[in-house]
Design an enzyme around this catalytic site. Structure first.
Site, PDB file in Angstrom:
ATOM      1  N   SER A   1     -43.483  35.248 -16.564  1.00 13.70           N
ATOM      2  CA  SER A   1     -42.493  35.135 -15.494  1.00 13.70           C
ATOM      3  C   SER A   1     -41.899  36.338 -15.233  1.00 13.70           C
ATOM      4  O   SER A   1     -42.198  37.384 -15.745  1.00 13.70           O
ATOM      5  CB  SER A   1     -41.537  34.013 -15.957  1.00 13.70           C
ATOM      6  N   LYS A   2     -40.967  36.485 -14.154  1.00 13.94           N
ATOM      7  CA  LYS A   2     -40.298  37.604 -13.615  1.00 13.94           C
ATOM      8  C   LYS A   2     -39.008  37.183 -12.958  1.00 13.94           C
ATOM      9  O   LYS A   2     -39.076  36.024 -12.448  1.00 13.94           O
ATOM     10  CB  LYS A   2     -41.227  38.404 -12.662  1.00 13.94           C
TER      11      LYS A   2
END
EC number: 1.4.1.3
Length: 443
Positions: A85-86
């Site tokens: 994720s980010k």
């Protein structure tokens, strides 16, 4: 995907991002309301999802989604059980006071908590523009939102201060991973090495970027591997010393003045971005994306390029460098040290036991028995400094470094083995991606 032979439809499924979303919120500051926008991208092939949070004025949704995909593959490559994720907030943190940043960070965290990837399903960390301070604020907000989940809420955030459940060695982890990546590749006789050499002793090294990653990589390579860091480049120019720079002195100069230029122990070249083009054995771009591109790749004079930053070599530059016989260690592997140690921190938080606590004194007593036996057999006492070092039971940072080295060495073996089995892959970047995607496909 042509090297993978995946079932029909699976490549498209791997490419898809499960949950890209935008958050918009307001915070009352300085007597008025300010509006902020941020993004988060989640890829859920494995949970929890790991993704760092960056504060940058040039952040955008496309970049966040791309970095989430990169994190997915990075975790898979080093066999860390995280999805990718980010997150990013479009903000210049330098334009706000610490108190204002705290309000903004807490509101951003509250917005993320409203989403389906909340609490125990996510594990955020620091990135550009964020650090231990912001991670401590985020952890506090996660705990407020999940007051009944005190056992795991601290593990939702990594890169925290030691006093808040952080882990020794997290700050140095990416730079330390760079060192272990270079060592692993040089140790492998299947690689060209540095003109036949299998170590970094005396190797001239150019590093672009003197932030967290560049500083630690430079320090470890010069102090522990006897490499000569001859050039260090930053946005405003570069400094050079063919005999090797004093890394610690240069860092202190940067802290005092805000720049590496003007350092007494080197020649300073202001406003010149050609530092990466200086002759060297090892080139480590540790600053920005696309630092080496089609226009300057022909001027690179390194035998080995080590991608400590994300995406520092463009596709065109990669082809140019490899056609000239330059070995490239890919970012997917080289800068994975941060996520590996983040995993260690999460494990520490979930078990609530510091690494080494249960065995340090037992190991110390065992080492004492061995040292005493050797002294009796030889009739000679060991030098005090050597004896003390041998008797040391292993602090948390020693165990963290040991675990990181093991991961980096075993991952390199996987990449090199795959190259040997499938020489048609052609380069270590392709081999790393194939190994990583295969692992994702198997989950």
């Amino acid at each position: 995907m042509s090297f993978l032979d995946l079932p029909e439809g699976l490549p498209e499924r791997i490419i898809q991002c499960n949950s890209p979303y935008t958050v918009r919120f307001g915070v009352r500051l300085r007597g008025r309301m300010y509006s902020f926008i941020g993004w988060r991208s989640v890829r859920e092939h494995c949970e929890p999802v790991k993704g760092d949070i960056r504060y940058a004025s040039n952040a955008d949704a496309e970049e966040v989604e791309a970095l989430a995909a990169l994190m997915t593959l990075k975790c898979s490559l080093v066999d860390v059980p995280f999805g990718g994720s980010k997150g990013a907030l479009k903000i210049d943190p330098r334009g706000w006071t610490p108190q204002e940043l705290e309000h903004i960070t807490r509101r951003f965290t509250q917005e993320m908590n409203k989403r389906p990837d909340r609490a125990r399903r996510q594990c955020v960390g620091s990135d550009i523009g964020t650090g231990e301070r912001e991670m401590a604020w985020m952890m506090d907000e996660f705990r407020r939102a999940n007051p009944t989940d005190v056992v795991t809420s601290g593990a939702c955030v990594t890169g925290k201060p030691l006093s808040k459940g952080g882990i020794a060695g997290r700050a140095e982890s990416t730079g330390r991973g760079v060192q272990f990546a270079i060592q692993s590749s040089l140790r492998d006789t299947r690689t060209p090495g540095l003109d036949g050499r299998r170590n970094l002793k005396g190797a001239s090294t150019v590093i672009q970027g003197f932030g967290n990653v560049g500083y630690h990589a430079a320090r470890f390579l010069s102090e522990e591997d006897d490499a000569r860091v001859t050039v260090l480049a930053e946005r405003d120019g570069y400094v050079a010393n063919p005999e090797g720079l004093s890394i610690e002195a240069l860092k202190q100069h940067q802290i005092r003045t805000g720049s590496i230029l003007g350092f007494d122990g080197a020649k300073s070249i202001a406003g010149d971005m050609c530092g990466v083009e200086q002759p060297c054995d090892v080139l480590i771009p540790a600053a920005m994306e696309n630092a080496i591109h089609a226009e300057n790749a022909e001027r690179m004079k390194a035998h080995l390029v080590v991608e400590a930053a994300n995406g520092p070599v463009t596709f065109e530059a990669d082809e140019i460098l490899r056609s000239r016989g330059v070995t490239i260690l890919p970012d997917l592997y080289v800068n994975a040290g941060g996520v590996v140690v983040s995993y260690f921190e999460r494990v520490k938080n979930l078990t609530h036991i510091p690494f080494g606590l249960m065995e340090r004194r037992r190991r110390e007593r065992g080492n004492h028995t061995i040292a005493t036996a050797l002294e009796r057999m030889t009739g000679k006492e060991s030098p005090a400094d050597m004896r003390d070092e041998f008797l040391e039971g292993g602090a948390e940072i020693d165990l963290v470094r040991s675990g990181l080295e093991d991961v980096m060495r075993s991952t390199w073996t996987r990449i090199a083995d795959l190259m040997e089995q499938q020489p048609e892959l052609g380069d270590y970047r392709t081999a790393a991606y194939v190994a990583s995607i295969r692992q994702v496909a198997d989950l």
